[in-house]
Design an enzyme around this catalytic site. Structure first.
Site, PDB file in Angstrom:
ATOM      1  N   VAL A 148     -26.407   2.534 -32.118  1.00  0.00           N
ATOM      2  CA  VAL A 148     -25.020   2.075 -32.005  1.00  0.00           C
ATOM      3  C   VAL A 148     -24.189   2.803 -33.049  1.00  0.00           C
ATOM      4  CG1 VAL A 148     -23.440   0.115 -32.215  1.00  0.00           C
ATOM      5  CG2 VAL A 148     -25.662  -0.199 -31.128  1.00  0.00           C
ATOM      6  N   ALA A 196     -23.276   3.379 -38.382  1.00  0.00           N
ATOM      7  CA  ALA A 196     -24.152   3.384 -37.208  1.00  0.00           C
ATOM      8  C   ALA A 196     -25.426   2.630 -37.557  1.00  0.00           C
ATOM      9  CB  ALA A 196     -24.497   4.813 -36.812  1.00  0.00           C
ATOM     10  N   LYS A 197     -26.222   2.324 -36.597  1.00  0.00           N
ATOM     11  CA  LYS A 197     -27.558   1.766 -36.837  1.00  0.00           C
ATOM     12  C   LYS A 197     -28.388   2.022 -35.602  1.00  0.00           C
ATOM     13  CE  LYS A 197     -29.553  -0.494 -40.241  1.00  0.00           C
ATOM     14  NZ  LYS A 197     -29.197  -0.454 -41.658  1.00  0.00           N
ATOM     15  N   GLY A 198     -29.695   2.100 -35.791  1.00  0.00           N
ATOM     16  CA  GLY A 198     -30.592   2.287 -34.658  1.00  0.00           C
ATOM     17  C   GLY A 198     -31.783   1.383 -34.798  1.00  0.00           C
TER      18      GLY A 198
END
Ligand code: NAD
Length: 421
Positions: free
Chosen positions: A65, A110-112
């Site tokens: 995201v 962001a992050k995943g």
């Protein structure tokens, strides 16, 4: 990182949106900007077919995201955990936007994450999963787009595979696509202790503005991993007394101070602090309720809640973990006059040195560790005082002030760029 997480993760996206909405109200955020910031810029879900060691094909689900890119490329970690879901990843991406803005580094958030349990997977399976996940992300990550980093259950080895997979697809080495990678391929000196060191700088400033000397300050730390361990070691070097520490196995208390160096060596050998002979055994709940100058929750999300916030006896709470205090817990701490340094400020040392790693990778010019630490101190001290001054102007607590400052900085960038087309 290997933190055990997930037990208290309910509603993290609701919490993140609630924080944004409250901030919008405080700063009179333009409704267009507010509407834009409530949603991520881009959210990708991918399937990750992975051949497991027993020959069967497991199809994992992964997310990335990208919440906002108005101030620069996105930055944020990748976590591997069974309880990862899109809402959690979205909330964490939003928090990264605020964290980068608070310390004023030129990134969005962001992050995943991948839904998996790496504790039950072989190294080979984790490598295959990682390489296929990165292949699926290759069009949306990159040094100018989105730069991943380690998070829960991912580490520098996995970042090395990420860098290699991305570089293989491009046909040349691209170290600046990821941070938190091994030094041998462009990692930064000072990255390993950066988060703990950053917390020390903000804790020192918070003690100063509260009129409490660092020398002899009584400190309690929950979590003895990368963050809590480095913090405890460095604050002890500064003359504070660490009277209690805990990890997943429970806590230890010694009113005269725990020997942190010995405890780190013990935990390295035994994986946990349980069994160390140097303090009284206490539970994690008892640890949170100890009378002290500084309490640093540096383990899990949602440990200070409406149920236990009235038992906290610290003068200052400095949030090492991400999201250790629920919104209700926070309001109780503030109403009791406890000074809270919020996570998006306190633990931003990690992303700050990741930024240095990215700069060094782009320039192909590497810095000595003392330069990294000096620049980190500059940024953390300036960010602390930016937030502290804003809190005095607004008559608000430090979390509200940090959010106000962060959202204003992002809003300014959005307004300066305008809405495309
Ligand atoms: P880690 O896995 O190295 O250490 C976590 C520690 O928490 C371990 O000592 C573990 O035993 C302990 N723990 C686990 N469950 C616990 C429980 N129920 N009660 C008490 N202790 C428990 O992780 P880390 O890298 O130190 O990260 C800790 C927190 O800091 C996380 O919230 C993470 O998101 C946040 N954070 C980390 C960084 C970083 O650079 N590592 C940066 C910013 C924020």
């Amino acid at each position: 990182m290997t933190v055990e997480e997930g037990a208290h993760k309910d509603n993290v996206l609701d919490f993140a949106l609630q924080q944004l909405d409250e901030t919008a109200e405080i700063i009179g955020l333009h409704p267009d900007v507010h509407a834009k910031l409530r949603k991520p810029k881009r959210a990708l879900t991918v399937s990750i077919p992975t051949r497991m060691d027993d020959g069967h094909l497991e199809v994992f689900t992964g997310y990335r995201v990208q919440h906002n890119m108005d101030r620069g490329p996105c930055k944020g970690g990748i976590r591997y955990h069974p309880s990862v879901d899109m809402d959690e990843v979205t909330a964490l991406a939003m928090w990264m936007t605020w964290k980068c803005a608070v310390v004023n580094i030129p990134y969005g958030g962001a992050k995943g994450g991948v839904i998996c349990d790496p504790t039950n997977m072989s190294d080979g399976e984790i490598e295959k999963l990682t390489r296929r996940f990165v292949s699926e992300l290759v069009t949306i990550i990159g040094p100018d787009q989105d730069i991943p980093a380690p998070d829960v259950n991912t580490n520098e080895r996995i970042m090395g595979w990420l860098m290699d997979t991305y570089s293989m697809q491009k046909g040349y080495s691209v170290p600046a696509v990821v941070t938190g990678k091994p030094i041998a391929i462009g990692g930064s000196l000072g990255r390993a202790k950066a988060t703990g060191r950053g917390i020390v700088f903000v804790a020192r400033e918070a003690l100063r503005v509260s009129g409490i000397p660092v020398e002899g300050a009584r400190v309690v730390v929950q979590g003895f991993g990368n963050v809590g361990g480095a913090f405890a070691e460095l604050i002890e070097e500064m003359g504070a007394t660490v009277i209690a520490i805990s990890d997943v196995s429970g806590g230890l208390y010694n009113e005269n101070g725990l020997p942190i160096g010995e405890l780190i060596a013990y935990a390295k050998k035994n994986r946990v602090i349980e069994g160390f002979d140097g303090g009284d055994v206490i539970s994690n709940d008892e640890l949170l309720a100890l009378e002290c100058d500084v309490l640093v929750p540096a383990a899990l999300e949602n440990v200070i809640t409406a149920e236990n916030a009235d038992t906290v006896q610290a003068k200052l709470v400095v949030e090492g973990a991400n999201g250790p205090t629920t919104p209700d817990g926070h309001h109780i701490l503030i109403s009791r006059g406890i000074y809270v340094v919020p996570d998006i400020l306190a633990n931003a040392g990690g992303v700050t040195v990741s930024y240095f790693e990215w700069c060094q990778g782009i320039q192909k010019l590497f810095w000595q560790e003392d330069e990294v630490n000096r620049r980190l101190e500059d940024i953390m001290v300036r960010a602390f005082h930016d937030v502290h001054s804003r809190s005095e102007v607004l008559g608000a607590d430090m979390r509200a002030a940090a959010m106000a400052l962060a959202v204003e900085r992002v809003a300014e960038a959005i307004m300066a760029r305008g809405i495309y087309p």
